[in-house]
Write a protein that holds these residues in place. Structure first.
Motif, PDB file in Angstrom:
ATOM      1  N   GLU A   1      -4.338   5.402  -0.873  1.00 40.15           N
ATOM      2  CA  GLU A   1      -3.103   5.266  -0.126  1.00 40.15           C
ATOM      3  C   GLU A   1      -3.379   5.431   1.370  1.00 40.15           C
ATOM      4  N   LYS A   2      -2.920   4.496   2.169  1.00 40.66           N
ATOM      5  CA  LYS A   2      -3.136   4.637   3.617  1.00 40.66           C
ATOM      6  C   LYS A   2      -2.030   5.501   4.211  1.00 40.66           C
ATOM      7  N   ILE A   3      -2.417   6.395   5.095  1.00 40.11           N
ATOM      8  CA  ILE A   3      -1.427   7.230   5.776  1.00 40.11           C
ATOM      9  C   ILE A   3      -0.540   6.308   6.612  1.00 40.11           C
ATOM     10  N   GLY A   4       0.730   6.528   6.528  1.00 38.45           N
ATOM     11  CA  GLY A   4       1.637   5.724   7.335  1.00 38.45           C
ATOM     12  C   GLY A   4       2.226   4.542   6.589  1.00 38.45           C
ATOM     13  N   GLU A   5       1.532   4.141   5.517  1.00 41.53           N
ATOM     14  CA  GLU A   5       1.997   2.967   4.771  1.00 41.53           C
ATOM     15  C   GLU A   5       3.391   3.193   4.162  1.00 41.53           C
ATOM     16  N   ASN A   6       3.649   4.443   3.787  1.00 40.82           N
ATOM     17  CA  ASN A   6       4.915   4.745   3.117  1.00 40.82           C
ATOM     18  C   ASN A   6       5.928   5.440   4.022  1.00 40.82           C
ATOM     19  N   GLU A   7       5.691   5.350   5.335  1.00 40.05           N
ATOM     20  CA  GLU A   7       6.524   6.204   6.188  1.00 40.05           C
ATOM     21  C   GLU A   7       8.009   5.848   6.196  1.00 40.05           C
TER      22      GLU A   7
ATOM     23  N   LYS B   1       4.309  13.960  -0.026  1.00 39.54           N
ATOM     24  CA  LYS B   1       4.029  14.268   1.387  1.00 39.54           C
ATOM     25  C   LYS B   1       2.657  13.713   1.774  1.00 39.54           C
ATOM     26  N   GLU B   2       1.695  13.880   0.884  1.00 39.54           N
ATOM     27  CA  GLU B   2       0.345  13.333   1.138  1.00 39.54           C
ATOM     28  C   GLU B   2       0.394  11.821   1.330  1.00 39.54           C
ATOM     29  N   MET B   3       1.301  11.170   0.582  1.00 31.60           N
ATOM     30  CA  MET B   3       1.385   9.709   0.635  1.00 31.60           C
ATOM     31  C   MET B   3       2.256   9.218   1.790  1.00 31.60           C
ATOM     32  N   GLY B   4       2.784  10.151   2.563  1.00 28.53           N
ATOM     33  CA  GLY B   4       3.608   9.770   3.702  1.00 28.53           C
ATOM     34  C   GLY B   4       5.041   9.416   3.325  1.00 28.53           C
ATOM     35  N   ILE B   5       5.441   9.809   2.102  1.00 25.55           N
ATOM     36  CA  ILE B   5       6.811   9.514   1.652  1.00 25.55           C
ATOM     37  C   ILE B   5       7.739  10.623   2.147  1.00 25.55           C
ATOM     38  N   ASP B   6       8.927  10.208   2.576  1.00 21.90           N
ATOM     39  CA  ASP B   6       9.943  11.176   2.990  1.00 21.90           C
ATOM     40  C   ASP B   6      10.636  11.660   1.713  1.00 21.90           C
ATOM     41  N   ILE B   7      10.124  12.737   1.140  1.00 23.13           N
ATOM     42  CA  ILE B   7      10.662  13.218  -0.142  1.00 23.13           C
ATOM     43  C   ILE B   7      11.820  14.176   0.119  1.00 23.13           C
ATOM     44  N   ARG B   8      12.905  13.992  -0.621  1.00 18.62           N
ATOM     45  CA  ARG B   8      14.099  14.825  -0.415  1.00 18.62           C
ATOM     46  C   ARG B   8      14.418  15.609  -1.686  1.00 18.62           C
ATOM     47  N   PRO B   9      13.915  16.834  -1.812  1.00 19.25           N
ATOM     48  CA  PRO B   9      14.255  17.615  -3.009  1.00 19.25           C
ATOM     49  C   PRO B   9      15.702  18.110  -2.932  1.00 19.25           C
TER      50      PRO B   9
ATOM     51  N   ILE C   1      -1.258  11.636 -12.058  1.00 23.46           N
ATOM     52  CA  ILE C   1       0.001  11.202 -12.673  1.00 23.46           C
ATOM     53  C   ILE C   1       1.147  11.215 -11.663  1.00 23.46           C
ATOM     54  N   ALA C   2       1.180  12.245 -10.816  1.00 20.63           N
ATOM     55  CA  ALA C   2       2.256  12.319  -9.803  1.00 20.63           C
ATOM     56  C   ALA C   2       2.199  11.082  -8.900  1.00 20.63           C
ATOM     57  N   LYS C   3       1.003  10.705  -8.518  1.00 18.42           N
ATOM     58  CA  LYS C   3       0.831   9.546  -7.642  1.00 18.42           C
ATOM     59  C   LYS C   3       1.302   8.267  -8.353  1.00 18.42           C
ATOM     60  N   ALA C   4       0.926   8.143  -9.615  1.00 13.02           N
ATOM     61  CA  ALA C   4       1.333   6.951 -10.372  1.00 13.02           C
ATOM     62  C   ALA C   4       2.852   6.861 -10.466  1.00 13.02           C
ATOM     63  N   ILE C   5       3.513   8.004 -10.649  1.00 15.65           N
ATOM     64  CA  ILE C   5       4.979   8.013 -10.748  1.00 15.65           C
ATOM     65  C   ILE C   5       5.602   7.608  -9.412  1.00 15.65           C
ATOM     66  N   LEU C   6       5.060   8.151  -8.328  1.00 17.68           N
ATOM     67  CA  LEU C   6       5.608   7.838  -7.001  1.00 17.68           C
ATOM     68  C   LEU C   6       5.379   6.369  -6.645  1.00 17.68           C
ATOM     69  N   GLU C   7       4.211   5.852  -6.979  1.00 14.68           N
ATOM     70  CA  GLU C   7       3.942   4.436  -6.703  1.00 14.68           C
ATOM     71  C   GLU C   7       4.888   3.545  -7.506  1.00 14.68           C
ATOM     72  N   TYR C   8       5.169   3.967  -8.735  1.00 21.05           N
ATOM     73  CA  TYR C   8       6.111   3.219  -9.570  1.00 21.05           C
ATOM     74  C   TYR C   8       7.513   3.238  -8.940  1.00 21.05           C
ATOM     75  N   ALA C   9       7.895   4.423  -8.439  1.00 22.81           N
ATOM     76  CA  ALA C   9       9.213   4.558  -7.794  1.00 22.81           C
ATOM     77  C   ALA C   9       9.314   3.608  -6.595  1.00 22.81           C
ATOM     78  N   ILE C  10       8.225   3.508  -5.834  1.00 20.45           N
ATOM     79  CA  ILE C  10       8.226   2.614  -4.663  1.00 20.45           C
ATOM     80  C   ILE C  10       8.340   1.152  -5.116  1.00 20.45           C
ATOM     81  N   ARG C  11       7.595   0.816  -6.159  1.00 22.11           N
ATOM     82  CA  ARG C  11       7.658  -0.566  -6.684  1.00 22.11           C
ATOM     83  C   ARG C  11       9.071  -0.896  -7.152  1.00 22.11           C
ATOM     84  N   GLU C  12       9.695   0.053  -7.844  1.00 17.84           N
ATOM     85  CA  GLU C  12      11.048  -0.169  -8.362  1.00 17.84           C
ATOM     86  C   GLU C  12      12.053  -0.315  -7.215  1.00 17.84           C
TER      87      GLU C  12
END
Lengths: 57, 295
Positions: free
Chosen positions: B2-8, B31-39, B281-292
């Motif tokens: 995952e490139k930093i900034g790609e998911n900003e 956070k590592e993937m640069g996603i703005d996660i909102r718990p 697995i966490a990464k795979a789930i997040l990537e899936y969420a982005i694809r969806e």
């Protein structure tokens, strides 16, 4: 980080990466607490929810 | 990688009612993937049915990971979010089917996925008839609920009568739905495949802890790596498709008539899987969420 147990005032040690929503247990009385606020080295706790019948995966 | 900034620009909501190992992993990884996660804590969240969808989108993005540990709480929240046009993983339809063992079984049978013989009845007398038809031993399971709780082996008529009688005294109306399954003479383990979208990302065995016959990690069960085969992959994808696809854990048993799928879980716990698998697995789930979200 440490917190005081709301039940027995025992000392609860918290993991370094503790986050809001995490459940911690008192080693003395066994009560479970939910971390509701983490800020500048301090945490606020409240009694955790009891396990519900519809809980799980 | 995952490139930093790609998911900003990506914003993902993470609804929880209890932060466990999985929710923490998802947050850290996002956070590592640069996603703005909102718990968001569902226990204090107000479902204002009149709110403008735009407000919600601004608050927690276009896609939400629904991680409530309470099935019904999660289901209501999902209905609310979907009504406002937000993509929820998993969807209401999938969560509804997977949260009810009968609904899951019906979908598996409809899709010709091999599953244990199952009979459901609504009274204690007919429950005993169902057990007798399936033969001893049989297994009585709650139609909702998890972590193996209240799953009971009915070894003979006496045991069956007493357990069914005990269930009759429970106040929850769902306890009066008797979901009875044939007992599968399997090794002391089951197989769990984690499916993310149209891919089986990992498979592992779950061994029952000493003194128990149930394999749930929540009951102290132990995870061991399991080699992925074409058979497992086809079955897991077939079962996932049968319930409507998403992020799912498909549970299987080895029987003398081949592998049977007995459960599909919609709120996937992946701590056990992570301990024996190299897959993130966490990464795979997040990537899936982005694809969806982009779909």
């Amino acid at each position: 980080m440490k917190a005081k147990c709301l039940e027995c005032e025992g000392e609860i040690k918290l993991p370094d990466d503790v986050v809001e929503g995490e459940i911690v247990s008192c080693p003395d009385c066994g009560a479970d607490f939910e971390v509701i606020k983490v800020s500048s080295g301090k945490v606020e706790l409240r009694a955790a929810e009891m396990v519900g019948e519809d809980w799980g995966e | 990688m995952e490139k930093i900034g790609e998911n900003e620009l990506v914003k993902i909501g993470l609804f929880y009612d209890r932060v466990g190992w999985e929710e923490k992993r998802l947050e850290v990884k996002a956070k590592e993937m640069g996603i703005d996660i909102r718990p968001i804590d569902a226990k204090v969240y107000l479902l204002d049915v009149h709110v403008e969808p735009k407000t919600l989108h601004e608050e927690f993005g276009e896609v939400v990971l629904q991680r409530c540990i309470s099935h019904f709480r999660g289901l209501h929240l999902t209905a609310f979010l979907e009504s406002k046009g937000i993509k929820v993983i998993n969807s209401y339809k999938v969560a509804e089917v997977c949260g009810n063992k009968l609904l899951t079984t019906l979908q598996l049978v409809k899709s010709n996925i091999p599953t244990p013989k199952t009979i459901v009845s609504f009274t204690s007398a007919s429950a005993l008839d169902a057990v007798e038809r399936l033969g001893y031993p049989a297994v009585l399971k709650p139609v909702t609920g998890s972590w193996g709780r209240l799953v009971a082996p009915l070894k003979d008529r006496d045991t069956a009568m007493s357990i069914i009688e005990a269930r009759e005294l429970m106040n929850n109306p769902l306890s009066q739905i008797y979901y009875i399954q044939e007992y599968i003479h399997r090794p002391p383990r089951d197989i769990r495949c984690i499916v993310v979208g149209d891919e089986v990302i990992t498979a592992y065995y779950r061994y029952a802890p000493p003194g128990d016959w149930r394999t749930n990690i929540a009951r102290g069960g132990k995870a061991e790596p399991c080699k992925m085969t074409k058979e497992l992959e086809d079955l897991a994808l077939g079962a996932a498709e049968a319930v409507g696809n998403g992020v799912l854990a498909v549970d299987m048993m080895e029987s003398d008539r081949g592998i049977l799928v007995h459960e599909v879980n919609s709120r996937v716990e992946f701590r056990g899987a992570s301990s024996v698998s190299n897959v993130d697995i966490a990464k795979a789930i997040l990537e899936y969420a982005i694809r969806e979200w982009k779909r």
